[in-house]
Design a protein around this motif. Structure first.
Motif, PDB file in Angstrom:
ATOM      1  N   ALA A 117       0.819  -1.218   0.000  1.00 46.47           N
ATOM      2  CA  ALA A 117       0.000   0.000   0.000  1.00 46.47           C
ATOM      3  C   ALA A 117       0.851   1.266   0.000  1.00 46.47           C
ATOM      4  N   LEU A 118       2.103   1.177   0.433  1.00 44.50           N
ATOM      5  CA  LEU A 118       2.972   2.350   0.497  1.00 44.50           C
ATOM      6  C   LEU A 118       3.488   2.784  -0.871  1.00 44.50           C
ATOM      7  N   PHE A 119       3.310   1.962  -1.894  1.00 44.25           N
ATOM      8  CA  PHE A 119       3.846   2.296  -3.217  1.00 44.25           C
ATOM      9  C   PHE A 119       2.960   3.262  -4.006  1.00 44.25           C
ATOM     10  N   THR A 120       2.020   3.917  -3.336  1.00 47.92           N
ATOM     11  CA  THR A 120       1.208   4.926  -4.014  1.00 47.92           C
ATOM     12  C   THR A 120       2.057   6.120  -4.426  1.00 47.92           C
ATOM     13  N   SER A 121       3.185   6.332  -3.766  1.00 43.51           N
ATOM     14  CA  SER A 121       4.104   7.425  -4.115  1.00 43.51           C
ATOM     15  C   SER A 121       5.233   6.894  -4.982  1.00 43.51           C
ATOM     16  N   ILE A 215      19.540   4.814   0.372  1.00 41.39           N
ATOM     17  CA  ILE A 215      18.302   4.292  -0.212  1.00 41.39           C
ATOM     18  C   ILE A 215      17.260   4.191   0.903  1.00 41.39           C
ATOM     19  N   SER A 216      16.165   4.925   0.765  1.00 41.35           N
ATOM     20  CA  SER A 216      15.157   4.985   1.820  1.00 41.35           C
ATOM     21  C   SER A 216      14.322   3.713   1.873  1.00 41.35           C
ATOM     22  N   ILE A 217      13.984   3.302   3.095  1.00 40.15           N
ATOM     23  CA  ILE A 217      13.060   2.193   3.326  1.00 40.15           C
ATOM     24  C   ILE A 217      11.856   2.776   4.067  1.00 40.15           C
ATOM     25  N   TYR A 218      10.671   2.639   3.496  1.00 36.15           N
ATOM     26  CA  TYR A 218       9.456   3.136   4.152  1.00 36.15           C
ATOM     27  C   TYR A 218       8.803   1.988   4.913  1.00 36.15           C
ATOM     28  N   VAL A 219       8.292   2.303   6.101  1.00 36.71           N
ATOM     29  CA  VAL A 219       7.848   1.272   7.039  1.00 36.71           C
ATOM     30  C   VAL A 219       6.344   1.376   7.276  1.00 36.71           C
ATOM     31  N   ALA A 220       5.641   0.270   7.072  1.00 36.87           N
ATOM     32  CA  ALA A 220       4.195   0.202   7.296  1.00 36.87           C
ATOM     33  C   ALA A 220       3.912  -0.440   8.651  1.00 36.87           C
TER      34      ALA A 220
END
Length: 250
Positions: A117-121, A215-220
Motif C-alpha cells: 500500500a505504500l507504493f502509491t508514491s 536508499i530509503s526504506i518506508y515502514v508500514a
C-alpha cells in the motif's frame, strides 16, 4: 501506482541448508511443512500476481512440484534471501518484488498488503513492516527494532533497544521490525550491486546496507506480530499458535 497494471511478484527464498535448525522449511508444523504455511498466506494476498519459491534444494523443488507451486532452482552459493530474489528478478519480469521469508509461518496476507500500500508514491522504492514490540522483546537482540521518521522512513534498525529511554520516562514506544520487504526492480538491482557495509556487518542486518547507501526504506505499521523460526523452541511456539488458529476456525 499508475493506472497501468503494476506487476507484483512474491518470492519465497527457501534454503534447505539452514544451520541453526536444519531443513527447517520442510519441518512439519501442525500437519504441514513450514513452507506450505508461508506459501498459502502469500497465495491468499490479492495484490500478488504470482508467488514463486526460490530454493537451492531439489527436495524443496519436488515438494513444490507435488503441490503445483512454481519453483525456481537457484545457486546454493547465494548468500541471502535477497540474492535469491535478485536471481528470480533476472528471469521473471515484474515491477515490484516481495521478499517473503520462508521461515515465517505466521505470515498473513495483511502483512504483504500493508507494505504494498505504500507504493502509491513514486518516491517509495523499498518497504517493510513493523509491529508494536512485545515487552519481552524490547531487550531481545533477536527481535530487531526500528525507529522511523515522521514520514515513515526508517532512520535505523538495530538489535539494541532503540530508542534509549535516557531519563527513564517509561513511555517510550518500541517497534519490532518484521523481515518482509518489497522492492521496485531498480532498487533491488541497485541493492544487489552494493557491497556489504560496516553497520550491516556489525549488526548482521542486511537492510542497513540500503540506509548506509542513501536508499530509503518506508515502514508500514501492522497489528499482527510474527515469529521467525530459527530454533526448535520457535517451532514449538509457532505450532501452538497455528493449532489455536485452526481450532478457532472449526
Amino acid at each position: 501506482m499508475s493506472s497501468t497494471h503494476t506487476r507484483v511478484i512474491g518470492v519465497i527464498p527457501a534454503r534447505l541448508a539452514s544451520t541453526r535448525l536444519p531443513r527447517k522449511v520442510l519441518r512439519d508444523i501442525a500437519g504441514e511443512p513450514m513452507l506450505a504455511w508461508v506459501y498459502r498466506a502469500a497465495q491468499a494476498c490479492p495484490q500478488l500476481d504470482e508467488v514463486i519459491v526460490a530454493t537451492d534444494s531439489v527436495e524443496v523443488q519436488q515438494l513444490c512440484d507435488q503441490r503445483g507451486w512454481r519453483c525456481l532452482l537457484t545457486s546454493p552459493d547465494l548468500h541471502s534471501g535477497t540474492d535469491r530474489l535478485c536471481a528470480v528478478s533476472r528471469v521473471v519480469d515484474a515491477d515490484i518484488y516481495v521478499n517473503i521469508q520462508g521461515d515465517e509461518p505466521l505470515l498473513l496476507p495483511e502483512h504483504i498488503t500493508a507494505i504494498l500500500a505504500l507504493f502509491t508514491s513514486a518516491n517509495v522504492d523499498v518497504t517493510t513492516p513493523k509491529v508494536r514490540c512485545a515487552p519481552e522483546d524490547v531487550a531481545n537482540p533477536n527481535a530487531v527494532k526500528v525507529v522511523t521518521a515522521l514520514d515513515g522512513r526508517a532512520l535505523y534498525f538495530s538489535r539494541s533497544t532503540i530508542p534509549f529511554d535516557r531519563d527513564d520516562r517509561g513511555n517510550a514506544t518500541y517497534w519490532k521490525h518484521l523481515g518482509l520487504y518489497a522492492y521496485r526492480r531498480a532498487a533491488l538491482e541497485r541493492f544487489a550491486a552494493l557491497a556489504p557495509t560496516e553497520l550491516e556487518l556489525l549488526e548482521r542486518l542486511e537492510q542497513l546496507r540500503l540506509l548506509e547507501n542513501g536508499i530509503s526504506i518506508y515502514v508500514a505499521e501492522t497489528a499482527h506480530d510474527t515469529i521467525g523460526v530459527d530454533t526448535e523452541a520457535d517451532l514449538q511456539r509457532v505450532e501452538a499458535i497455528l493449532l489455536k488458529r485452526q481450532d478457532a476456525k472449526v
